[in-house]
Design an enzyme around this catalytic site. Structure first.
Site, PDB file in Angstrom:
ATOM      1  N   CYS A 231      14.450  69.022 -38.950  1.00 39.16           N
ATOM      2  CA  CYS A 231      13.684  69.885 -38.059  1.00 39.16           C
ATOM      3  C   CYS A 231      12.383  69.223 -37.576  1.00 39.16           C
ATOM      4  O   CYS A 231      12.445  68.293 -36.791  1.00 39.16           O
ATOM      5  CB  CYS A 231      13.464  71.240 -38.718  1.00 39.16           C
TER       6      CYS A 231
ATOM      7  N   ARG B 288      12.855  80.593 -28.964  1.00 39.79           N
ATOM      8  CA  ARG B 288      13.029  80.129 -30.346  1.00 39.79           C
ATOM      9  C   ARG B 288      14.502  80.210 -30.728  1.00 39.79           C
ATOM     10  O   ARG B 288      15.159  81.233 -30.502  1.00 39.79           O
ATOM     11  CB  ARG B 288      12.176  80.997 -31.277  1.00 39.79           C
TER      12      ARG B 288
ATOM     13  N   HIS C 185      18.316  73.695 -42.039  1.00 38.83           N
ATOM     14  CA  HIS C 185      17.804  74.005 -43.371  1.00 38.83           C
ATOM     15  C   HIS C 185      18.954  74.637 -44.158  1.00 38.83           C
ATOM     16  O   HIS C 185      20.037  74.827 -43.621  1.00 38.83           O
ATOM     17  CB  HIS C 185      16.647  74.995 -43.272  1.00 38.83           C
TER      18      HIS C 185
HETATM   19  N1  GLN Z   1       7.554  73.001 -35.009  1.00 37.95           N
HETATM   20  C1  GLN Z   1       8.888  72.577 -34.658  1.00 37.95           C
HETATM   21  C2  GLN Z   1       9.596  73.496 -33.688  1.00 37.95           C
HETATM   22  O1  GLN Z   1       9.296  74.674 -33.624  1.00 37.95           O
HETATM   23  C3  GLN Z   1       9.683  72.441 -35.951  1.00 37.95           C
HETATM   24  C4  GLN Z   1       9.970  73.738 -36.621  1.00 37.95           C
HETATM   25  C5  GLN Z   1      10.545  73.602 -38.007  1.00 37.95           C
HETATM   26  O2  GLN Z   1      10.468  72.539 -38.603  1.00 37.95           O
HETATM   27  N2  GLN Z   1      11.082  74.691 -38.547  1.00 37.95           N
HETATM   28  O3  GLN Z   1      10.491  73.045 -32.972  1.00 37.95           O
END
Ligand code: GLN
Length: 237
Positions: free
Chosen positions: A95, A129, A193
């Protein structure tokens, strides 16, 4: 890896990047190596400390935008990880850690932030998101299994010609173009994850075999039950 020394697994910046249990990836690698009689040394490198370049497998996790930017700045200055990868060490980046491995990623306001350039990818903020379960078909070159995990990110990632997609998404967003993650040499990046290696023990064994060579089979009953349950929950019947 020299036969007289332990497999060195290096977790980068547990104080900055370790969301959704990503640190579990260390435990999975450690356990799967030990079950095969391979001695392991785990090294946790805080962001105030130098990254050793003598590790065998490096792991980095996800995180919020601000710690992600801090981690990128420190890794750019430190260069231990870059030296290790150029020497042939394996790396799994998750990520925020995945985005940092590219040439650029989107900061808190979407501003471009320089990555460390270990992967030929560019990330930026996407339209919405991406959050939820993901299932994807893995590149045949890496075994062609199903990839399962949980994603939560704003970023989208464009793959350059220097990398191959890790997988093609069936459910979920991943890179945002129908693919999820990427790989090049012994470097693997993923948005997943779960932790990713508990959900995908085959990927843990890919990393281990890059470091130590062919591996003896082990009982994957527990892992397979978890995988089957998560895949059944999202894949069309
Ligand atoms: N900040 C990054 C994004 O939003 C990574 C997010 C994360 O590692 N969960 O894309």
């Amino acid at each position: 890896m020299p036969s007289d020394s332990a497999l060195r697994i290096v977790w980068i910046y547990p104080d900055l990047l370790s969301t959704y249990g990503d640190q579990g990836n260390v435990l999975i690698l450690d356990q799967r190596a030990r079950k095969r009689g391979i001695p392991v040394q785990t090294i946790y490198v805080r962001s105030s400390d130098p990254v050793p370049d003598s590790g065998d497998i490096y792991l980095i996790g996800g995180g919020e935008d601000r710690p992600q930017i801090l981690a990128a700045e420190r890794l750019r200055r430190d260069t231990g990880l870059q030296r290790a990868v150029h020497r042939g060490a394996a790396l799994l980046a998750v990520c925020a850690g995945y985005q940092i491995m590219g040439t650029v990623f989107g900061g808190e306001e979407g501003q471009p932030v320089q990555g460390i350039g270990l992967l030929d990818i560019e990330s930026s903020r996407g339209p919405a998101r991406a959050v939820g379960e993901l299932a994807a078909e893995v590149d045949a070159g890496l075994g062609g299994q199903m990839l399962t995990g949980f994603e939560n990110h704003m970023g989208v990632t464009r793959l350059g010609p220097g990398v191959r997609p890790l997988s093609r998404t069936v459910v979920g967003t991943g890179n945002g173009d129908g693919t999820e993650g990427c790989h090049a040499g012994k470097v693997v990046g993923t948005y997943l994850h779960g932790p990713a290696l508990a959900r995908n023990p085959w990927l843990a064994d890919v990393l281990l075999s890059w470091a130590v060579g062919p591996l003896a089979p082990i009982d994957d009953g527990w892992y397979n039950r978890l995988r089957d349950e998560r895949l059944r929950a999202v894949l069309p019947a």
